[in-house]
Design an enzyme around this catalytic site. Structure first.
Site, PDB file in Angstrom:
ATOM      1  CG  HIS A   1     -17.348  -2.463   6.346  1.00  0.00           C
ATOM      2  ND1 HIS A   1     -16.513  -1.685   7.112  1.00  0.00           N
ATOM      3  CD2 HIS A   1     -18.597  -1.968   6.520  1.00  0.00           C
ATOM      4  CE1 HIS A   1     -17.218  -0.752   7.737  1.00  0.00           C
ATOM      5  NE2 HIS A   1     -18.491  -0.901   7.390  1.00  0.00           N
TER       6      HIS A   1
ATOM      7  CG  ASP B   1     -27.605 -27.679   1.109  1.00  0.00           C
ATOM      8  OD1 ASP B   1     -26.617 -27.470   0.365  1.00  0.00           O
ATOM      9  OD2 ASP B   1     -27.494 -27.929   2.329  1.00  0.00           O
TER      10      ASP B   1
ATOM     11  CE  LYS C   1      33.421   0.659  -8.692  1.00  0.00           C
ATOM     12  NZ  LYS C   1      32.780  -0.489  -9.393  1.00  0.00           N
ATOM     13  CB  THR C   2      35.497   0.800  -2.528  1.00  0.00           C
ATOM     14  OG1 THR C   2      34.405  -0.133  -2.602  1.00  0.00           O
ATOM     15  CG2 THR C   2      35.233   1.970  -3.450  1.00  0.00           C
TER      16      THR C   2
ATOM     17  N   GLY D   1     -21.150   5.829   2.211  1.00  0.00           N
ATOM     18  CA  GLY D   1     -19.835   5.756   2.839  1.00  0.00           C
ATOM     19  C   GLY D   1     -18.909   4.745   2.207  1.00  0.00           C
TER      20      GLY D   1
ATOM     21  CE  LYS E   1      30.816  -3.429  13.719  1.00  0.00           C
ATOM     22  NZ  LYS E   1      31.534  -4.710  13.511  1.00  0.00           N
TER      23      LYS E   1
END
Length: 555
Positions: free
Chosen positions: A286, A509, A72-73, A315, A143
């Site tokens: 945390h 262990d 188109k363009t 908190g 650009k």
């Protein structure tokens, strides 16, 4: 800087958009300012339907749209008009010689490629939504921003109308628009490249930015670090980005502004809560769980999760995978909490939480996780498939019993919960569970023995530990102080619990520590070269142990 510096008036605009949001209002504003409008296909049709004069692009090029609109363009009479640098006399003279009129404003948005992929369209359908002319015009105008203004977002149309009416765009404004335009095409191309690579079973050769700035934060993880939060740029073209869900697209209902750590802990909490189908509450501090639990309802789940470690929950960040009830809101309100995240709030619940001015209350669409995740390293990134509970070994029906008797229904339910919940714990991860709730967490240690020791210690000493920090908390669950709640917890909670390990036991262990603490059943991936040694320890103790065959490290 003067607001009129390098002001360039808009006399001629090219408008070609897929998303028609705000189109007629923009076209009317351009026409009212005396701007000639060029347009394509359905965009031109919609402008004309509104009674606004518009020139079809084919009248400028002398060539019809062809190949089902693919061309188109893409023509010199369009792109010369966009790319001509008006600051160069030679460019201006050449336009005149060629009989090409300059274009001062380009308004373009692109075909909905990512939305088409997400819809499940076939390969050919996705290919047709790869825009060619649009990105070409966008990049050309960006650009040449010294002479041309480029707009890709319908949300900017009111500002465009105001600028055109005021006499044009300044150099600074055109640079800002160009920067946004290049970011837009970069994200678009990255999305196409990533998808196309998946069609040939390859890892993308280039990973591009696909995130859009949400807000600049006061600081990052620490006050001396700058911070910001971005949201996934879904390129949905008119669709709400919140459809992708997650904390970045949450709606904040009340409380202070979110911080960097609030976002990261909040995301960890969401992941933990949404790993479970039952009503679930996850409390994160945390990046690690203070407690995760399921229950008959969210209030019960919260009581059980909070009881895991009421001191550390001070908190913390709370995520809920169901709407927050009034009962739950009343439980949370007396406890100092940083953030509450939930998919909704029952009538009256949000109002209760809003009485705590420092508590950030967020409504979050359940997160839809991207298929890959990234972690920055010096000089680059590491990229991997996102860990999820979708492996064969995540289903208890596929577990291998290697020691003891098969778990009864209640024990198996706790083992399954533990296996899912341990994924939220930082490695090396050991999670002790009883009655659908974590009771001891061992996280972030450099060996599994220390993680086992930590999980047992936290489970067994919580009831008798000093409540120095707890005394800072206004009140605990159900109106009792945290100190009262801690004192009411049974000691030796590891006794009779089940355990999950996110990776295999390299030696016996670590497992022996759990056995000595009275753990009755264990689920772990298996796969160690010393599996036989570990299995022998479990068999000697007479405990049930399952292998899943897969692991869930979280670093």
């Amino acid at each position: 800087m003067s607001t009129t510096e390098n002001l360039r008036p808009i006399r001629r605009a090219l408008v070609s958009v897929y998303d028609k949001t705000g189109l007629t209002e923009l076209a009317a504003a351009l026409h009212a300012a005396g701007v000639e409008i060029l347009s394509t296909g359905s965009t031109a049709g919609k402008i004309a339907e509104a009674g606004i004069p518009v020139t079809p692009v084919e009248d400028v090029t002398g060539f019809p749209e062809c190949l089902d609109g693919r061309v188109k363009t893409l023509h010199p009479r369009i792109h010369a008009g966009i790319l001509a640098d008006r600051t160069k006399e030679t460019h201006v003279a050449e336009l005149a010689e060629l009989g090409v009129d300059a274009i001062d404003l380009v308004v373009v948005n692109l075909y909905p490629f990512t939305a088409t992929v997400a819809s499940g369209a076939d390969f050919a359908g996705c290919i047709e939504q790869i825009d060619i002319g649009g990105p070409t015009m966008v990049r050309a105008a960006a650009k040449n921003h010294a002479s041309v203004a480029i707009v890709t977002n319908p949300a900017a149309y009111p500002d465009v109308a105001a600028a055109v009416a005021a006499g044009g765009f300044t150099d600074t404004q055109r640079k800002e628009l160009a920067a946004k335009a290049f970011a837009h095409t970069a994200a678009y191309d990255a999305a196409v490249a990533g998808w196309f690579a998946t069609q040939v079973a390859e890892t993308p050769e280039v990973v591009g930015a696909q995130w859009e700035l949400l807000e600049v934060l006061r600081y990052g993880e620490n006050p001396h670090q700058a911070g910001a939060v971005y949201k996934t740029n879904a390129l949905g073209f008119g669709k709400e980005l919140s459809e992708t869900g997650g904390i970045a697209n949450a709606v904040q209902l009340s409380g202070k502004a979110m911080s960097y750590n609030n976002y990261t802990d909040g995301d960890a909490a969401l992941r933990a809560a949404y790993d479970h189908a039952q009503p679930c509450v996850a409390i994160i501090k945390h990046a690690n769980p203070c407690g995760v639990a399921i229950g008959a309802d969210v209030a019960e789940a919260h009581r059980k999760a909070h009881a895991c470690d009421p001191v550390s929950a001070f908190g913390g960040v709370i995520a809920v995978n169901r709407p927050v009830s009034v009962e739950l809101a009343n439980q949370i309100a007396p406890i100092f909490t940083e953030v509450v995240l939930a998919p909704g709030y029952e009538e009256g619940a949000a109002e209760i939480l809003a009485t705590k001015k420092n508590l950030r209350v967020l409504k979050v669409v359940p997160p839809v996780r991207e298929t890959v995740e990234f972690k920055q390293i010096s000089g680059g990134l590491v990229v991997q498939d996102r860990d999820a509970l979708n492996d064969r070994g995540d289903d208890p029906q596929n577990w291998t019993l290697v020691s003891g008797e098969a778990a009864d229904t209640e024990t198996l339910r706790d083992l399954e919960f533990a296996w899912k919940a341990v994924r939220a714990v930082r490695s090396n991860a050991i999670l002790l569970v009883n009655d659908g709730a974590s009771v001891g967490v061992g996280m972030g240690q450099v060996n599994r023995v220390d993680s086992c020791t930590l999980a047992v210690t936290r489970a067994n000493t919580l009831g008798s530990r000093s409540t120095g920090d707890a005394a800072k908390v206004e009140a605990g669950v159900g109106g009792a102080s945290v100190a009262d709640l801690v004192d009411a917890l049974p000691p030796q909670r590891a006794q009779g619990a089940v355990a999950a390990s996110d990776a295999f036991f390299p030696f016996a262990d670590g497992l022996q520590i759990l056995i000595d603490a009275g753990v009755r059943a264990v689920v772990q991936p298996g796969g160690s070269i010393r599996d036989e040694e570990v299995i022998a320890a479990a068999q000697a103790a007479g405990i049930t142990m399952y292998f899943t065959g897969n692991r869930h490290f979280s670093h």
